[in-house]
Scaffold this active site. Structure first.
Site, PDB file in Angstrom:
ATOM      1  N   ILE A   1       0.822  -1.208   0.000  1.00  0.00           N
ATOM      2  CA  ILE A   1       0.000   0.000   0.000  1.00  0.00           C
ATOM      3  C   ILE A   1       0.860   1.262   0.000  1.00  0.00           C
ATOM      4  CG2 ILE A   1      -0.246  -0.006   2.521  1.00  0.00           C
ATOM      5  CD1 ILE A   1      -2.799   1.218  -0.155  1.00  0.00           C
ATOM      6  N   SER A  20       2.969  -7.137   4.470  1.00  0.00           N
ATOM      7  CA  SER A  20       1.932  -6.975   5.486  1.00  0.00           C
ATOM      8  C   SER A  20       0.644  -6.371   4.936  1.00  0.00           C
ATOM      9  CB  SER A  20       2.456  -6.123   6.645  1.00  0.00           C
ATOM     10  OG  SER A  20       2.834  -4.839   6.200  1.00  0.00           O
ATOM     11  N   THR A  21       0.711  -5.699   3.779  1.00  0.00           N
ATOM     12  CA  THR A  21      -0.518  -5.152   3.190  1.00  0.00           C
ATOM     13  C   THR A  21      -1.561  -6.236   2.978  1.00  0.00           C
ATOM     14  OG1 THR A  21       0.710  -3.389   2.081  1.00  0.00           O
ATOM     15  CG2 THR A  21      -1.479  -3.889   1.225  1.00  0.00           C
ATOM     16  N   HIS A  37      -2.103  -8.971   4.805  1.00  0.00           N
ATOM     17  CA  HIS A  37      -2.657  -9.680   5.959  1.00  0.00           C
ATOM     18  C   HIS A  37      -2.900  -8.789   7.175  1.00  0.00           C
ATOM     19  CE1 HIS A  37       1.053  -9.541   8.337  1.00  0.00           C
ATOM     20  NE2 HIS A  37       1.722  -9.872   7.239  1.00  0.00           N
ATOM     21  N   VAL A  61      15.423  -6.572  -5.921  1.00  0.00           N
ATOM     22  CA  VAL A  61      16.554  -5.651  -5.874  1.00  0.00           C
ATOM     23  C   VAL A  61      17.756  -6.382  -5.281  1.00  0.00           C
ATOM     24  CG1 VAL A  61      17.454  -3.534  -4.837  1.00  0.00           C
ATOM     25  CG2 VAL A  61      15.110  -3.605  -5.709  1.00  0.00           C
ATOM     26  N   HIS A 121       3.054  -9.642  15.229  1.00  0.00           N
ATOM     27  CA  HIS A 121       1.742  -9.262  15.777  1.00  0.00           C
ATOM     28  C   HIS A 121       0.816 -10.443  15.516  1.00  0.00           C
ATOM     29  CE1 HIS A 121      -2.117  -7.474  16.396  1.00  0.00           C
ATOM     30  NE2 HIS A 121      -2.392  -7.376  15.108  1.00  0.00           N
ATOM     31  N   TYR A 149      -7.911  -6.352  19.922  1.00  0.00           N
ATOM     32  CA  TYR A 149      -9.043  -5.884  19.126  1.00  0.00           C
ATOM     33  C   TYR A 149      -9.795  -7.101  18.606  1.00  0.00           C
ATOM     34  CZ  TYR A 149      -5.908  -6.886  15.174  1.00  0.00           C
ATOM     35  OH  TYR A 149      -5.063  -7.494  14.294  1.00  0.00           O
ATOM     36  N   TRP A 159       1.849   2.017   8.570  1.00  0.00           N
ATOM     37  CA  TRP A 159       0.750   1.070   8.640  1.00  0.00           C
ATOM     38  C   TRP A 159      -0.338   1.453   7.642  1.00  0.00           C
ATOM     39  CZ3 TRP A 159      -0.186  -0.649  14.438  1.00  0.00           C
ATOM     40  CH2 TRP A 159       1.030  -1.124  14.946  1.00  0.00           C
ATOM     41  N   TYR A 176      19.197  35.272  17.201  1.00  0.00           N
ATOM     42  CA  TYR A 176      18.138  34.251  17.239  1.00  0.00           C
ATOM     43  C   TYR A 176      17.404  34.305  15.913  1.00  0.00           C
ATOM     44  CZ  TYR A 176      13.589  32.158  17.978  1.00  0.00           C
ATOM     45  OH  TYR A 176      12.454  31.398  17.825  1.00  0.00           O
ATOM     46  N   ASP A 190      14.083  26.751  14.779  1.00  0.00           N
ATOM     47  CA  ASP A 190      14.462  28.013  15.413  1.00  0.00           C
ATOM     48  C   ASP A 190      15.686  27.746  16.264  1.00  0.00           C
ATOM     49  OD1 ASP A 190      12.983  26.688  17.500  1.00  0.00           O
ATOM     50  OD2 ASP A 190      12.846  28.627  18.516  1.00  0.00           O
TER      51      ASP A 190
END
Length: 839
Positions: free
Chosen positions: A17, A48-49, A51, A174, A225, A256, A357, A534, A547
């Site tokens: 993705i 992982s996209t 699953h 690659v 996971h 979840y 993710w 500054y 800054d």
């Protein structure tokens, strides 16, 4: 195996993705000759996209991540692949219920619509198969939904192809990346070599391996996971939708659950952290399912299955419901939990879009594509910038330690000031042992152990009594002490000594040094040697990038000092703009120097007692710097202040830092000197003076005019962002940065509460305040104001509200507290004439 083109404007590695989103957004911005390389087979290449749990919860306490997520949901809706199901985060404990009130506030701060708290009965009415007796309530967001991420990727590839922008090379791996003169030049694959000076690494858990081919580092780790899909579930047998009920996050168990067609999906972030190396991920040929779907370790999941059984007994306890699929799925973890995006510091043209993710992928891709194209992303990505990492944070030990610690906090109740515990200490100041003896409570910054307060100053609590603004609520006192406010008052009354070792120091030298810095800095740096400036740094759209201070030490020598939190990111900003002719060089001198702050009305007395240098106001004016010998040590002292008091930042050779610390400490005793922690320096004293901080008030979202930092005139010399800055100065500000006082912090229970930051600023009736650009008002910084006797908040407000005396409200843990605009603009609430700092 497909053959590949010989040349490309950009090579994107990975067609999950993230890679598909990158191809689409670059094509939209006019890029052509894009080559998308993928070692797997499309449309599901095996990452992982294919699953990962594909649901999107919109609310996050982190502003940046919430923005990425909401933008991604918008894009998924436009693609027609988003099914809005609603989502409920349930609470089993009073602590979690309080946390859900915080999430309500974050929804209001970032503009997540429709969120509300639910009773157990209301949760049950939406999710009839939940055991409502287990929970105390829930947090419901109607915009939560699921996305078909594979279809989304397919559509994005197709759109890029329809624009004539994209060539796809599936089943191509690659094998190497060539770098010449610090820039990526070509990509080698098993299907041929592609000449290209821009490469995007978008291959998830494999990203570190690909980066190493180019001599770069993407500090993430693949991690397990666990997920289980059970079914068929009898009550779902007639279902016509993948999800017909709100998705449930069982936050207290780090889990979840959701309907998945006729099945029921259970996922866990509660098991032990299971990490692995990118090189150890199985190949496509060797993987039983896919390279990122590893064999399930049942013993890790069994305790979580019991938790799920408790909450969903009708489904999980049904013996007719079997296990359809159980996997150890791989995802990416990082040392600080944020994505890793941007051009790598090591190699020009090599971009990372990693540890992303599904829920934030298109939003991040759009941001990176804008960054690559114009350098002006719409969403500020500073918290995810790959350049943020120091070398110690790129080590395998640090990545593993922090990722392990962070994994079980995925759904955790994480305090805004919560400190990491693992892999410490790393960087110690010369005075560390002295600070330990003084009972320093250390917070970490850029690996440095910094005292936030000193327990040795506890006797000051009796001296200052109620002026230390004590707190009662546990959440408000966590990672805090009234000693901070006592140190603040002692510094204001007498003098304080502050360890500033976390400062990052760059020395810029060469005949072109002045012209180089002049082009970067908004404010004029072509000043007399000995002057301190500054200045902010801007991007081309006049968004605030940094800054910092710049000291001119000689005609061709400057010193840049910036904060530790943004130090490596700022280093890349400077390095990227170095002149090609070599007329200016930048050296990171951080590890050669330690910095000590000495501030307070008696600071001059202390410094004068240890040096022969003239430190009078005439002899050492404000915003100047010069060599000062202290106890036989040659230091560089700069008369500047971030606390609003007379004093100096003193730069000491690091090996002599302890000698100077001791000399100042001893000399300060007759003057009542106290060691002062960062809680005073960076919070209370700063906010009383209305000083802006990068990452809080100063972001790409806001500009210098809105921040009240536009000086009366603009320098003649050109600088990055000047044209856009002049346009902004010519018109009225859309918002104005204000300081607000909390009028009455008393809660409905009678306990006084004190906001910590990021809470929404509302009308007295509780309506969200939104400016003409659609930005909601929220607390950018919060802290005690011991010298003014009020809890202080900073917030950008639309002009109609940004008027002194305007009555508003702030939401905190489900209650509204009255606040008043005390200052609109940059005038300090404490010592508004700045007499103390210039005395």
């Amino acid at each position: 195996m497909a053959s590949v083109p010989t040349h490309a404007r950009v090579v994107i590695i990975g067609a999950g993705i993230v890679g598909n989103s990158m191809a689409f957004h670059l094509a939209q911005l006019g890029w052509r000759d894009i080559v998308l390389v993928e070692k797997g087979v499309l449309p599901n290449p095996g990452g992982s996209t294919g699953h990962a749990s594909n649901f999107i919860f919109l609310t996050d306490h982190n502003k940046e991540m919430a923005a990425f997520t909401m933008e991604s949901a918008r894009q998924y809706r436009e693609l027609g692949v988003y099914d809005e199901t609603g989502g409920i985060e349930v609470a089993r404990t009073p602590e979690r219920m309080a946390e859900l009130k915080r999430r309500m506030a974050s929804s209001a701060s970032w503009g997540v619509e429709g969120s509300r708290l639910l009773t157990p009965a209301e949760v049950k009415s939406m999710v009839p198969f939940i055991d409502a007796s287990i929970i105390l309530g829930g947090f419901y967001t109607p915009g939560v939904g699921i996305v078909d991420s594979l279809q989304a990727g397919t559509l994005m590839r197709q759109k890029a192809q329809e624009m004539g922008a994209l060539t796809i090379a599936p089943s191509v791996e690659v094998t190497g990346i060539d770098v010449e003169a610090g820039r990526v030049r070509r990509v080698h694959t098993d299907g041929g070599t592609i000449e290209s000076d821009v490469v995007v690494i978008a291959c998830g858990v494999w990203s570190p391996r690909i980066a190493r081919m180019a001599g770069a580092s993407i500090p993430l780790t693949p991690a397990v996971h666990q997920m289980m899909d059970i079914g068929p579930v009898p009550m779902f047998q007639d279902t016509t939708k993948e999800v017909g009920y709100p998705i449930v996050r069982d936050m207290d168990t780090n889990m979840y659950e959701r309907q998945h067609g006729t099945g029921f999906e259970i996922g866990s972030y509660a098991h032990r952290a299971i990490l692995m190396e990118a090189d150890d991920i199985p190949s496509i040929a060797a993987a039983a399912l896919s390279p990122t779907m590893l064999p399930f370790t049942k013993e890790d999941f069994d305790p979580q299955l019991e938790d799920s059984l408790e909450l969903f007994p009708e489904i999980v306890g049904d013996e007719s419901v079997g296990v359809k699929l159980a996997i150890n799925g791989l995802l990416s973890l990082t040392p600080d939990g944020n994505p890793i995006i941007g051009e790598t510091p090591e190699v020009k043209g090599l971009w990372s879009v990693a540890a992303v993710w599904i829920k934030e992928a298109p939003g991040i891709a759009k941001t990176v594509a804008e960054w690559m194209t114009s350098g002006e992303p719409e969403i500020d990505p500073h918290g995810s910038d790959i350049a943020r990492f120091y070398d110690h944070q790129k080590t395998a030990q640090h990545i593993a330690a922090r990722s392990t610690e962070g994994y079980n906090k995925t759904y955790g109740i994480v305090h805004p000031m919560e400190q990491w515990a693992s892999n410490r200490p790393i960087r110690l100041s010369p005075a560390y042992d002295r600070q330990v003896a003084l009972g320093a409570v250390f917070f970490e910054a850029a690996g440095w152990e910094r005292p936030f307060w000193y327990e040795a100053n506890r006797p000051l609590l009796e001296e200052y009594g109620e002026r230390v603004m004590p707190r009662e609520a546990e959440w408000d006192t966590r990672w805090w002490s009234p000693i901070i406010n006592a140190e603040h008052l002692a510094m204001r009354d007498r003098v304080g000594l502050v360890d500033l070792s976390a400062f990052v120091i760059f020395d810029v030298t060469g005949p072109g040094a002045c012209a180089y810095l002049e082009r970067l800095a908004v404010n004029k740096v072509d000043v007399a040697p000995g002057r301190t400036v500054y200045t902010p740094l801007l991007n081309g759209a006049a968004g605030i990038l940094a800054d910092l201070t710049i000291m001119r030490l000689a005609h061709d020598r400057f010193r840049v000092v910036t904060g530790g939190g943004m130090g490596m990111r700022d280093k890349k900003l400077f390095t990227d703009q170095l002149p090609e002719d070599g007329s200016a060089q930048l050296h990171d001198s951080t590890n050669q120097w330690t910095t000590i702050g000495l501030w307070g009305p008696r600071a001059r007395d202390v410094l004068a007692s240890v040096t022969d240098a003239d430190v009078s106001h005439t002899g050492f004016p404000f915003l100047t710097s010069k060599a000062v010998d202290i106890d036989g040590v040659r230091t560089l002292a700069s008369r500047i202040s971030y606390v609003g008091e007379l004093g100096w930042e003193i730069y000491v050779p690091i090996e002599q830092g302890l000698r100077v610390w001791d000399a100042l400490s001893e000399a300060g005793q007759p003057h009542g000197l106290v060691p002062v922690g960062i809680g005073t320096y960076a919070v209370t004293a700063r906010i009383e003076k209305g000083y802006r901080a990068h990452g809080a008030e100063l972001e790409l979202d806001f500009n210098l005019v809105e921040a009240g930092m536009a000086r009366p005139s603009v320098k003649d010399a050109d600088f990055i962002g000047k044209e856009a800055y002049l346009r902004l100065r010519a018109g009225p500000p859309v918002a104005i940065l204000c300081t607000l006082t909390v009028d009455d912090p008393t809660s409905s229970t009678g306990v006084k509460r004190y906001m910590l930051g990021r809470e929404p600023i509302l009308t007295p009736d509780g309506e969200r305040i939104v400016d003409a650009k659609g930005r909601g008002s929220y607390v950018t910084s919060a802290g005690s104001g011991p010298s003014v006797g009020k809890h202080l908040l900073m917030s950008y407000l639309p002009p109609d509200y940004a008027k002194e005396g305007t009555k508003l409200a702030v939401e905190y843990f489900g209650e509204r507290y009255p606040v008043t605009v005390a200052v609109a603009g940059a005038t300090p609430l404490f010592d508004p004439e700045n007499t103390r700092i210039r005395s």
